[in-house]
Motif scaffolding. Structure first.
Motif, short mmCIF file in Angstrom:
data_model
loop_
_atom_site.label_atom_id
_atom_site.label_comp_id
_atom_site.label_asym_id
_atom_site.label_seq_id
_atom_site.Cartn_x
_atom_site.Cartn_y
_atom_site.Cartn_z
N UNK A 94 0.83 -1.21 0.00
CA UNK A 94 0.00 0.00 0.00
C UNK A 94 0.87 1.26 0.00
N UNK A 95 1.88 1.27 0.87
CA UNK A 95 2.72 2.47 0.96
C UNK A 95 3.73 2.56 -0.18
N UNK A 96 4.19 1.43 -0.70
CA UNK A 96 5.07 1.47 -1.88
C UNK A 96 4.34 2.15 -3.04
N UNK A 97 3.08 1.78 -3.25
CA UNK A 97 2.30 2.37 -4.34
C UNK A 97 2.03 3.86 -4.08
N UNK A 98 1.64 4.19 -2.84
CA UNK A 98 1.33 5.59 -2.52
C UNK A 98 2.55 6.49 -2.61
N UNK A 99 3.65 6.05 -2.03
CA UNK A 99 4.89 6.85 -2.07
C UNK A 99 5.42 6.91 -3.49
N UNK A 100 5.35 5.77 -4.21
CA UNK A 100 5.79 5.75 -5.60
C UNK A 100 4.99 6.71 -6.46
N UNK A 101 3.67 6.75 -6.23
CA UNK A 101 2.82 7.69 -6.97
C UNK A 101 3.23 9.13 -6.68
N UNK A 118 -4.85 12.52 -1.55
CA UNK A 118 -5.68 11.35 -1.81
C UNK A 118 -4.89 10.06 -1.89
N UNK A 119 -5.60 8.96 -1.65
CA UNK A 119 -5.00 7.63 -1.67
C UNK A 119 -5.09 6.97 -3.04
N UNK A 120 -5.38 7.76 -4.07
CA UNK A 120 -5.63 7.18 -5.39
C UNK A 120 -4.43 6.41 -5.94
N UNK A 173 -7.52 16.45 -11.27
CA UNK A 173 -7.24 15.09 -10.79
C UNK A 173 -5.78 14.76 -11.05
N UNK A 174 -5.13 14.15 -10.07
CA UNK A 174 -3.68 13.88 -10.16
C UNK A 174 -3.45 12.60 -10.97
N UNK A 180 1.51 6.64 -11.60
CA UNK A 180 2.67 6.28 -10.77
C UNK A 180 2.39 5.13 -9.84
N UNK A 181 1.17 5.11 -9.25
CA UNK A 181 0.80 4.01 -8.38
C UNK A 181 0.81 2.68 -9.11
N UNK A 182 0.33 2.68 -10.34
CA UNK A 182 0.30 1.45 -11.13
C UNK A 182 1.71 1.04 -11.56
N UNK A 183 2.53 2.01 -11.91
CA UNK A 183 3.91 1.71 -12.33
C UNK A 183 4.68 1.07 -11.18
N UNK A 184 4.60 1.67 -9.99
CA UNK A 184 5.34 1.14 -8.85
C UNK A 184 4.77 -0.21 -8.41
N UNK A 185 3.45 -0.38 -8.53
CA UNK A 185 2.85 -1.67 -8.19
C UNK A 185 3.40 -2.76 -9.12
N UNK A 186 3.47 -2.46 -10.40
CA UNK A 186 3.94 -3.45 -11.37
C UNK A 186 5.41 -3.80 -11.12
N UNK A 187 6.24 -2.77 -10.90
CA UNK A 187 7.66 -3.01 -10.64
C UNK A 187 7.83 -3.84 -9.36
#
Length: 244
Positions: A94-101, A118-120, A173-174, A180-187
């Motif tokens: 959760x935090x990897x995706x949020x911080x990565x975004x 936002x937590x998007x 909308x950011x 970024x959240x999707x990119x970091x999730x995938x990596x």
């Protein structure tokens, strides 16, 4: 999806976001704005070492429907991920995706003084993970209630986030945070974490290969040492027989 008792991390994240939103709503406009200024993600401020904003912006939201969508998606898709991975792994993701975004947002517009909240980013990462784990699950696409497979839904929202990031549109909308959240999730998922049933992650494979290589190296060293000792012992025996 969702259902059953709420897993621990999902419950805590929902409570924290709800409490912060209530504070924003009841504290008045000036108080809400001060929270956003201090704890929202402002790229220019982050580059001036306001590093905490990469975490705190996740728990602020810009309106009722903003927090409603994020928390509903967290409940619907995050619960099964936490049950599958365990609480500790889910919180880390959760935090990897949020911080990565947040990092992607800073890189995209480093001079910006407009806060992102936002937590998007985390939610889009969760959607991607769910799509990778359960690609053929069917969901009803709101508001038309059309059944669609999760993998196509994730492809659609990922494509929209990508196009919106470079279109300059979106009404504030950011989109870079979503992307970024999707990119970091995938990596994160492809680079070292288990996400498929019974599958071994790349990171686990690397650790396995390293362990095998290390054991083989030690075995070779032992064989060299053993052969050397055997040769010395044979030489001593030969010398002894020659002298006698």
């Amino acid at each position: 999806m969702g259902g059953g008792n709420l897993p621990y991390a999902i419950k805590i994240i929902l409570i924290v976001n709800a409490v912060v939103y209530v504070l924003q709503s009841l504290g008045g406009t000036a108080f809400s704005q001060s929270l956003i200024t201090s704890f929202g993600l402002t790229p220019a401020a982050v580059l001036r070492l306001a590093i905490w904003q990469l975490v705190t912006y996740i728990f602020l939201h810009g309106g009722f429907f903003h927090i409603l969508f994020n928390m509903f998606a967290l409940y619907m898709f995050g619960g099964e991920l936490e049950r599958t991975w365990g609480t500790r792994e889910f919180v880390k993701f959760f935090f990897v995706c949020g911080i990565g975004a947040g990092i992607v947002s800073v890189i995209a517009d480093p001079g910006s003084t407009i806060p992102t909240i936002g937590a998007s980013g985390s939610i889009y990462g969760i959607l991607l993970a769910y799509g990778m784990m359960f690609p053929n699950r069917t969901i009803l696409l709101f508001p038309f209630m059309i059944p669609v497979k999760v993998k196509y839904y994730v492809m659609f929202i990922g494509g929209m986030a990508f196009l919106s990031s470079f279109s300059g549109g979106g009404g504030g909308i950011a989109h870079f945070a979503h992307l970024g959240g999707m990119i970091f999730a995938y990596i994160y998922l492809k680079g070292g974490k288990r996400y498929l049933k019974g599958g071994q992650s790349y990171g686990s494979r690397l650790r396995t290969y390293y362990g095998q290589w290390k054991r083989a190296r030690l075995r070779r060293k032992f064989e060299v040492y053993y052969n050397k000792k055997q040769a010395e012992r044979q030489k001593d025996d030969d010398d002894f027989r020659w002298k006698n």
